[in-house]
Design a protein around this motif. Structure first.
Motif, short mmCIF file in Angstrom:
data_model
loop_
_atom_site.label_atom_id
_atom_site.label_comp_id
_atom_site.label_asym_id
_atom_site.label_seq_id
_atom_site.Cartn_x
_atom_site.Cartn_y
_atom_site.Cartn_z
N SER A 197 0.77 -1.26 -0.14
CA SER A 197 0.00 -0.18 0.06
C SER A 197 0.89 1.27 0.18
O SER A 197 0.31 2.47 -0.16
N ASN A 311 -0.38 -4.32 3.28
CA ASN A 311 -0.71 -5.15 2.29
C ASN A 311 0.44 -6.19 2.07
O ASN A 311 0.75 -6.61 1.01
N PRO A 378 -2.53 3.66 -1.89
CA PRO A 378 -3.55 3.75 -0.96
C PRO A 378 -2.90 4.21 0.41
O PRO A 378 -3.88 5.12 0.88
#
Length: 494
Positions: A197, A311, A378
């Protein structure tokens, strides 16, 4: 020819034609100035960028340019950029200011920008608005077209911008001008599918594309014939190599084939993602006599909550279990890592979890970074930014533990005799040379500069934390020496 439908082989031939066109410009420059034009390639970032820069240098050399490391001497300057962290971008903007003043003194100077940073639309817009003196901009997906873009730039007074969103092409056998005669990087794949991310790489390098094993092996064989003794296999995640090939092949299977190449002394690789490190790869490393006993295995964080937000797709316990498996199979392995402090939502307790992993693993080195938000990822849109003061407190605390544990690991080798590849004359003291051990640690010692590129035996006399000072052992013929605790037979010189 429509380059969107050309095959890689046709594309290579096409670029060779453009190299020929660039030579015409070089000849005209030589007549006008009484010398060949000089080109300077400046690399920012990782080993992948360094290898790309060797390709840029190779094309420039074939076009007739003399290569120089001094920007102020050059008639063509190209920056191969990185955008993993914001400070990399700021370094490029700062250097552009210098090039602007240089171009005012040398109006014929051509300036080019390429690489990961150029894949960001906001960067392109900023350069077009504030750095109009730049002549050429291209990204990561059409580096193989550099000769064509160079030809267009030399014939134009306008800024040329050629950015591709993605590519599925891998163009083989581009010209290469290597920085070192005795070692070389070898790309085995391009792009990344992991989408951590915080990371911009999948967006600027594209999806994973693996090279055919026969092309990789052919390249390494040619390098060895040219005197290369050590190669580093390069990819954003080498552990996922070959998944998109038909038929598929694993990274471990590729390593087995690479190891068979006669004359190759050392094999390195990076980077490995923990989630894809297989038992098969560990076994290949355990059995190998050429793969260096060093593995770079990025952790990033020790907190399960932060790892999930990143992630990363593994837990703290899974990472520690993997390290235990590695050390059980290869007791002398050196493990290095990457660590990030200040990820959105991170607490001091999360930093303590990372410190706990550092203490348990006892990394041989760790590259520790403060989180840098990258637009488009993100994480950049996440709330709960960590206060700067808290970030620096956590960073300093983590760094102190990293240094403490790494120094303790390094000190275990004091007094041992190990094989080192002499890489260069020492920058601080020309009476010394710098060698690299199989575990990736550096050692400085007195030796003739003609030994650069050779393997020698060195006593590790004094540990200085992250490097050693030592002395070369002048033993004739067959010698016995310690390779990370294992006794093997070897020659003193290659």
């Amino acid at each position: 020819m429509d380059i969107n439908v050309s095959t890689p082989a046709e594309e290579r031939e096409r670029q060779e034609e453009y190299i020929g066109k660039c030579r015409v410009y070089v000849s005209a420059f030589q007549v006008e100035h009484g010398r060949f034009p000089k080109a300077c390639v400046v690399t920012f970032g990782c080993q992948m960028n360094a290898r790309d820069s060797e390709k840029l240098s190779g094309i420039l050399a074939q076009a007739g340019y003399e290569l120089t490391n001094a920007e102020e001497e050059a008639d063509f300057v190209i920056y191969n950029t990185c955008t993993v962290r914001d400070n990399a971008n700021q370094r490029v903007y700062g250097r552009l200011g210098f090039l602007n003043s240089l171009k005012k003194k040398k109006p014929h100077l051509k300036i080019a920008l390429c690489g990961c940073m150029m894949q960001e639309q906001a960067v392109i817009e900023k350069i077009q608005k504030s750095y109009r003196f730049v002549d050429l901009i291209f990204g990561t997906h059409n580096l193989f077209q550099f000769a064509e873009l160079l030809s267009e730039t030399l014939a134009s007074e306008d800024m040329i911008v050629d950015i591709r969103e993605e590519t599925d092409k891998i163009v083989e056998n581009l010209p290469v001008k290597r920085k070192y005669s005795y070692k070389s990087g070898v790309n085995i794949m391009f792009g990344c599918n992991n989408f951590c991310s915080y990371c911009i790489v999948p967006y600027v390098r594209g999806r994973e594309r693996s090279r055919e094993p026969k092309d990789i092996l052919r390249e390494i064989e040619a390098l060895v014939e040219d005197g290369v003794a050590e190669i580093m296999l390069l990819g954003q995640n080498v552990n996922s190599y070959g998944k998109n090939l038909k038929p598929p092949i694993t990274f471990a299977e590729l390593l087995r084939e690479v190891e068979k190449i006669e004359g190759l002394r050392r094999i390195r690789f990076m980077t490995s993602h923990p989630k894809d490190l297989s038992d098969e790869l560990i076994e290949v490393m355990r059995r190998s006599t050429k793969i260096c006993r060093h593995l770079h295995l990025p952790l990033q964080a020790g907190s399960d909550r932060i790892l999930q937000a990143m992630n990363r797709r593994y837990t703290k316990a899974q990472y520690l279990a993997l390290v235990d498996k590695l050390k059980a199979a290869i007791p002398d392995i050196a493990i290095t890592t990457d660590l990030i402090v200040g990820f959105p939502g991170e607490t001091p307790e999360d930093v303590e979890e990372t410190i706990d992993v550092v203490r348990k693993v006892q990394f041989d080195n760790a590259f520790t970074f403060i989180y840098s938000p990258r637009t488009g990822t993100p994480a950049a849109a996440m709330e709960n930014r960590v206060p700067e003061e808290t970030v620096h407190e956590g960073f300093d605390k983590l760094l102190a533990v990293v240094q403490e544990t790494a120094k303790a690991r390094a000190a275990l080798l004091e007094g041992k005799v190990m094989e080192a590849l002499v890489e260069e004359v020492n920058e601080q003291d020309p009476a010394l040379v710098t060698g690299r051990l199989g575990n990736n640690m550096l050692v400085h010692f007195k030796a003739d500069r003609r030994l650069v590129g050779k393997f020698v035996m060195v006593v590790l006399d004094t540990c200085h934390g992250f490097y050693y000072t030592g002395r070369m052992v002048d033993w004739l013929g067959q010698t016995k020496h310690t390779r990370l605790g294992k006794m093997v037979d070897n020659q003193w010189l290659n």
